[in-house]
Design an enzyme around this catalytic site. Structure first.
Site, PDB file in Angstrom:
ATOM      1  N   ARG A   1       8.816  65.286  12.961  1.00 30.40           N
ATOM      2  CA  ARG A   1       7.424  65.733  13.026  1.00 30.40           C
ATOM      3  C   ARG A   1       7.398  67.240  12.806  1.00 30.40           C
ATOM      4  O   ARG A   1       8.231  67.976  13.342  1.00 30.40           O
ATOM      5  CB  ARG A   1       6.787  65.391  14.379  1.00 30.40           C
TER       6      ARG A   1
ATOM      7  N   GLU B   1      -1.055  67.883   7.565  1.00 28.93           N
ATOM      8  CA  GLU B   1      -0.795  66.934   6.484  1.00 28.93           C
ATOM      9  C   GLU B   1      -2.102  66.307   6.033  1.00 28.93           C
ATOM     10  O   GLU B   1      -2.937  65.944   6.872  1.00 28.93           O
ATOM     11  CB  GLU B   1       0.176  65.848   6.957  1.00 28.93           C
TER      12      GLU B   1
ATOM     13  N   HIS C   1       5.789  63.409   3.301  1.00 26.90           N
ATOM     14  CA  HIS C   1       5.909  62.444   4.401  1.00 26.90           C
ATOM     15  C   HIS C   1       6.250  61.048   3.871  1.00 26.90           C
ATOM     16  O   HIS C   1       5.520  60.079   4.078  1.00 26.90           O
ATOM     17  CB  HIS C   1       4.639  62.399   5.251  1.00 26.90           C
TER      18      HIS C   1
END
Length: 315
Positions: free
Chosen positions: A235, A264, A283
């Site tokens: 993360r 994000e 991601h």
């Protein structure tokens, strides 16, 4: 009839990788292929929904969101944990929160890819080849170099195995890790400072919490070797992003491979996008056909079970 929302399905994969037809025959399913940040617009879009399906932490589902949705009865998240959901607030409202199975090696494999990509400058050389170039960088081998793992849970153990297969000595640290636990997978437990001071590649595999937010800050970055590589597929906020940008711009570390970020999607004008020694992916850690098929199928199972009065995999 239940109204079911599937959020953040950017590539419209949910209904092709899983069979929602039985639910669609009796209920209304709405797929959102564009991200809508938590706030008034999202509240308006979801106000009539009974069920909301979330793709991990892409959308924050805090107390304000939960309290603003009067019809909400079920939240389903991909995976078996989601730090973006205010689970206690949901329980207080009598809202069920369910998860989906987790059996993937996808994130560990991407971690290995980022390690190799940085060590051998694969992205740079691939781009140069398309532009007519030939051999513009000089890479390093990973064999014999020390891999440092922050967090030796399931993912950390998978990555340790990949590192060992490459011939890398592996060390690890986390607050609760014991030497005996590390030894069961052939890893040596070291102090946090020793790991950051001596590892050639450092990879993060700990959960995001108030305790781990900013775990890798300016102090830890100053301990790293000037050639060391930092990988984060966990993360974004676990690493102090401004401190990392400063370390890169001042050439104090060898480079970083990042799949996760504080914000994000990463803003198009973000300085990390301009950093030549940052290998960035959007991601993708869990983003494989196999994993998504399992997750979306798990969502179908969870919604079906709830509507039949027998909720499964409750968080």
């Amino acid at each position: 009839m239940a109204r079911i929302a599937i959020l953040d399905d950017y590539q419209d994969l949910s209904t092709t990788l899983a069979d929602w037809s039985a639910l669609a025959a009796s209920h209304e399913i709405t797929v959102f292929d564009k991200h809508i940040p938590a706030g008034p617009e999202l509240v308006s879009a979801l106000r009539e929904m009974d069920v909301v399906c979330l793709m991990r932490e892409r959308t924050a589902f805090g107390r304000d969101m939960i309290d603003a949705l009067p019809n909400l009865r079920l939240i389903v998240t991909a995976g078996m944990r989601n730090a973006a959901i205010a689970i206690e607030a949901a329980k207080a409202r009598g809202i069920t929160v369910s998860g989906t199975p987790v059996n993937s090696h996808a994130t560990a494999e991407l971690t290995l890819g980022l390690m190799l990509g940085l060590a051998r400058h694969i992205a740079v050389e691939a781009a140069n080849m398309r532009n007519g170039g030939w051999q513009s960088t000089l890479g390093t081998e990973l064999s014999g170099r020390t891999l440092g793992i922050v967090g030796l849970g399931n993912l950390g153990r998978q990555v340790a195995g990949y590192g060992q297969a490459l011939g890398m000595p592996v060390v690890a640290w986390s607050e609760n890790l014991t030497s005996e636990q590390a030894q069961t997978v052939g890893v040596r437990r070291v102090s946090k400072d020793e790991l950051f001071r001596n590892a050639d590649v450092i990879t993060i595999h700990t959960k995001l919490s108030e305790r781990t937010r900013g775990l890798v800050g300016a102090r830890e970055l100053r301990l790293m070797k000037g050639t060391a590589l930092l990988i984060n597929t966990s993360r974004g906020p676990i690493i102090d992003e401004p401190a990392l940008i400063a370390a890169l711009s001042e050439n104090r570390i060898g480079g970083c491979g990042l799949d996760v970020f504080d914000e994000e999607p990463l803003p198009v004008d973000h300085p990390l996008r301009r950093e030549p020694r940052a290998l960035l992916t959007p991601h993708l850690g869990y983003w494989t056909r196999d994993n998504l098929a399992d997750w979306y199928t798990g969502m179908v199972e969870a919604v079906t079970a709830f509507l039949e009065g027998a909720p499964i995999r409750q968080l």
